[in-house]
Design a protein around this motif. Structure first.
Motif, PDB file in Angstrom:
ATOM      1  N   VAL A 199     -23.601   5.223  -6.501  1.00  0.00           N
ATOM      2  CA  VAL A 199     -23.030   3.715  -7.119  1.00  0.00           C
ATOM      3  C   VAL A 199     -21.612   3.983  -7.348  1.00  0.00           C
ATOM      4  N   GLY A 200     -21.073   5.177  -8.129  1.00  0.00           N
ATOM      5  CA  GLY A 200     -19.667   5.073  -8.425  1.00  0.00           C
ATOM      6  C   GLY A 200     -18.939   5.467  -7.211  1.00  0.00           C
ATOM      7  N   ALA A 201     -19.383   5.980  -6.056  1.00  0.00           N
ATOM      8  CA  ALA A 201     -18.555   6.235  -5.016  1.00  0.00           C
ATOM      9  C   ALA A 201     -18.269   4.998  -4.269  1.00  0.00           C
ATOM     10  N   GLY A 202     -18.993   3.739  -4.394  1.00  0.00           N
ATOM     11  CA  GLY A 202     -19.100   2.684  -4.012  1.00  0.00           C
ATOM     12  C   GLY A 202     -18.199   1.468  -4.845  1.00  0.00           C
ATOM     13  N   LEU A 203     -17.555   2.250  -5.963  1.00  0.00           N
ATOM     14  CA  LEU A 203     -16.950   1.375  -7.092  1.00  0.00           C
ATOM     15  C   LEU A 203     -15.526   0.823  -6.633  1.00  0.00           C
ATOM     16  N   GLY A 204     -14.807   1.329  -5.264  1.00  0.00           N
ATOM     17  CA  GLY A 204     -13.699   0.747  -4.918  1.00  0.00           C
ATOM     18  C   GLY A 204     -13.907  -0.574  -4.373  1.00  0.00           C
ATOM     19  N   GLU A 205     -15.100  -0.894  -3.731  1.00  0.00           N
ATOM     20  CA  GLU A 205     -15.368  -2.299  -3.229  1.00  0.00           C
ATOM     21  C   GLU A 205     -15.681  -3.082  -4.466  1.00  0.00           C
ATOM     22  N   VAL A 206     -16.418  -2.803  -5.307  1.00  0.00           N
ATOM     23  CA  VAL A 206     -16.940  -3.274  -6.610  1.00  0.00           C
ATOM     24  C   VAL A 206     -15.678  -3.958  -7.168  1.00  0.00           C
ATOM     25  N   PHE A 207     -14.693  -3.065  -7.601  1.00  0.00           N
ATOM     26  CA  PHE A 207     -13.340  -3.339  -8.193  1.00  0.00           C
ATOM     27  C   PHE A 207     -12.552  -4.324  -7.288  1.00  0.00           C
ATOM     28  N   ALA A 208     -12.589  -4.174  -6.127  1.00  0.00           N
ATOM     29  CA  ALA A 208     -11.787  -5.198  -5.046  1.00  0.00           C
ATOM     30  C   ALA A 208     -12.394  -6.660  -5.312  1.00  0.00           C
ATOM     31  N   LYS A 209     -13.654  -6.938  -5.418  1.00  0.00           N
ATOM     32  CA  LYS A 209     -14.571  -8.192  -5.522  1.00  0.00           C
ATOM     33  C   LYS A 209     -14.396  -8.614  -7.148  1.00  0.00           C
TER      34      LYS A 209
END
Length: 249
Positions: A199-209
């Protein structure tokens, strides 16, 4: 005549006994202070606001960043500070799923071992001896755990409902050997840690949204059922022992 100049009994023993509680007192003090002073720094908002600086530092000083992260993770777990979940997410965010999970599991295991040793040094040996010399239901429970230590240790780690701090203390009070504790901790926390690290590895997309991560993902069927399956495998030796009546497997 009796010797009236004898040294007062138990004086050194009392001091030694009090010193045994120093590690636990230190952990408790740091945990209480950290709960009030660090919660704003070990938070999702702090990670989001400082993500660019963290990535830049990692890119220019990877080894230092990795060692620094590992030290911070050990301190968070070892002193029961707030932010364990955020630290796990940060590991995935900075180092990816594979290396992030490795750093997270290693840091959590070392930190948990520090608590285990402090609890055993302060209370575990005495409490274990009292439980061993007890009678009735308490003694039966302890004997049951002693006969199935590997299974019980893995269940404590695999089942998400068991708080990590509690799972660190229980084995110390039940005289679990250090090597069993370390091995079961390292391998037992891998499934849940891997999930949160990914989940942490995908935080870039989460931050972008502009969103927040879904930490309830571990309770979704496709994640939870395999973990429960591993828990069932861990308890299988206990069931076999109960059926066959064997003491050891």
């Amino acid at each position: 005549m009796s010797d009236m100049t004898q040294t007062p009994p138990n004086d050194s023993e009392t001091k030694s006994g009090l010193s045994r509680y120093v590690p636990l007192i230190a952990i408790l003090a740091v945990a209480v202070i950290g709960a009030f002073t660090l919660k704003d720094y070990l938070s999702f908002d702090a990670l989001r606001d400082n993500r660019e600086a963290l990535i830049a530092f990692r890119d220019s000083n990877y080894l230092v960043a990795a060692l620094g992260f590992l030290a911070i993770y050990i301190a968070i777990v070892g002193f029961s500070l707030p932010g364990g979940t955020i630290a796990t997410l940060t590991g995935g965010f900075l180092f990816g799923t594979t290396f992030g999970a490795l750093f997270n599991v290693t840091g959590a295991t070392i930190g948990a071992t520090l608590i285990f040793l402090a609890a055993r040094y302060g209370l575990g040996n005495r409490l274990g001896a009292k439980l061993e010399n007890s009678q009735g239901a308490i003694k039966k429970i302890k004997d049951g755990i002693d006969e199935n230590q590997w299974s019980m240790l893995f269940i404590l780690r695999l089942v998400p409902a068991v708080p990590f701090f509690i799972a660190n203390l229980i084995p110390a009070f039940l005289e679990v050997p250090l090597h069993r504790y370390v091995i079961s901790t390292f391998f037992g926390i891998i499934p849940a840690t891997f999930v949160f690290t990914s989940v942490g590895a995908g935080l870039g997309e989460v931050f972008a949204k502009g969103e927040t991560p879904d930490l309830g993902i571990i309770f979704e069927p496709h994640i939870l059922l395999p973990i429960l399956g591993l828990s069932a495998l861990a308890v299988l030796p206990v069931i076999i022992k109960a059926i066959t009546g064997k003491k050891d497997i």
